[in-house]
Design a protein around this motif. Sequence first.
Motif, PDB file in Angstrom:
ATOM      1  N   SER A 198      30.640 -24.016  15.992  1.00 34.43           N
ATOM      2  CA  SER A 198      29.318 -24.566  15.728  1.00 34.43           C
ATOM      3  C   SER A 198      28.820 -25.265  16.985  1.00 34.43           C
ATOM      4  O   SER A 198      29.584 -25.859  17.734  1.00 34.43           O
ATOM      5  N   THR A 215      25.755 -21.936  13.860  1.00 34.98           N
ATOM      6  CA  THR A 215      27.108 -21.850  13.318  1.00 34.98           C
ATOM      7  C   THR A 215      27.476 -20.382  13.166  1.00 34.98           C
ATOM      8  O   THR A 215      26.748 -19.621  12.534  1.00 34.98           O
ATOM      9  N   ARG A 216      28.584 -20.015  13.755  1.00 36.25           N
ATOM     10  CA  ARG A 216      29.126 -18.650  13.620  1.00 36.25           C
ATOM     11  C   ARG A 216      30.622 -18.762  13.438  1.00 36.25           C
ATOM     12  O   ARG A 216      31.341 -19.220  14.327  1.00 36.25           O
TER      13      ARG A 216
END
Length: 71
Positions: free
Chosen positions: A46, A41-42
Amino acid sequence: MAKTLIYIGIFFIIAGAAWMGLDQLGLSRFLGHLPGDIHFTRGNTSFYFPIVTCIVISVVLSIILNFFSRH
Protein backbone atom coordinates in the motif's frame (compact mmCIF):
# COMPACT_ATOMS: atom_id res chain seq x y z
CA MET A 1 20.75 27.65 19.73
CA ALA A 2 19.22 26.91 23.12
CA LYS A 3 16.34 29.33 22.54
CA THR A 4 15.64 27.76 19.16
CA LEU A 5 15.42 24.30 20.73
CA ILE A 6 13.11 25.63 23.42
CA TYR A 7 10.83 27.22 20.80
CA ILE A 8 10.78 24.00 18.78
CA GLY A 9 9.87 22.06 21.93
CA ILE A 10 7.08 24.50 22.76
CA PHE A 11 5.77 24.21 19.21
CA PHE A 12 5.63 20.41 19.47
CA ILE A 13 3.87 20.58 22.82
CA ILE A 14 1.25 22.94 21.38
CA ALA A 15 0.86 20.79 18.26
CA GLY A 16 0.41 17.66 20.39
CA ALA A 17 -2.19 19.35 22.57
CA ALA A 18 -4.04 20.57 19.48
CA TRP A 19 -3.96 17.06 18.01
CA MET A 20 -5.42 15.63 21.24
CA GLY A 21 -8.10 18.33 21.18
CA LEU A 22 -8.99 17.43 17.60
CA ASP A 23 -9.23 13.77 18.64
CA GLN A 24 -11.66 14.68 21.40
CA LEU A 25 -13.84 16.60 18.93
CA GLY A 26 -13.61 13.83 16.33
CA LEU A 27 -12.05 16.16 13.74
CA SER A 28 -8.67 14.44 13.41
CA ARG A 29 -10.14 11.65 11.30
CA PHE A 30 -10.49 14.15 8.43
CA LEU A 31 -6.88 15.27 8.58
CA GLY A 32 -4.97 12.93 6.31
CA HIS A 33 -8.08 11.70 4.53
CA LEU A 34 -9.01 14.71 2.43
CA PRO A 35 -10.19 14.42 -1.17
CA GLY A 36 -7.10 14.46 -3.38
CA ASP A 37 -4.88 12.49 -1.03
CA ILE A 38 -3.26 9.64 -2.95
CA HIS A 39 -3.82 6.06 -1.75
CA PHE A 40 -3.04 2.90 -3.71
CA THR A 41 -3.37 -0.67 -2.50
CA ARG A 42 -2.33 -3.74 -4.48
CA GLY A 43 -2.02 -7.07 -2.78
CA ASN A 44 0.18 -6.71 0.30
CA THR A 45 1.55 -3.33 -0.77
CA SER A 46 0.00 0.00 0.00
CA PHE A 47 1.14 3.52 -0.82
CA TYR A 48 -0.30 6.64 0.81
CA PHE A 49 0.69 10.25 0.14
CA PRO A 50 -1.50 12.96 1.73
CA ILE A 51 -0.73 15.71 -0.81
CA VAL A 52 -3.85 17.82 -0.15
CA THR A 53 -3.39 17.51 3.61
CA CYS A 54 0.21 18.76 3.21
CA ILE A 55 -1.00 21.73 1.16
CA VAL A 56 -3.68 22.64 3.74
CA ILE A 57 -1.19 22.44 6.62
CA SER A 58 1.32 24.51 4.64
CA VAL A 59 -1.23 27.25 3.93
CA VAL A 60 -2.40 27.38 7.56
CA LEU A 61 1.16 27.50 8.92
CA SER A 62 2.12 30.19 6.37
CA ILE A 63 -0.78 32.37 7.49
CA ILE A 64 0.07 31.90 11.16
CA LEU A 65 3.80 32.56 10.70
CA ASN A 66 3.08 35.54 8.47
CA PHE A 67 0.85 37.02 11.17
CA PHE A 68 3.47 36.64 13.88
CA SER A 69 6.38 37.89 11.77
CA ARG A 70 4.65 41.20 11.02
CA HIS A 71 4.06 42.07 14.67
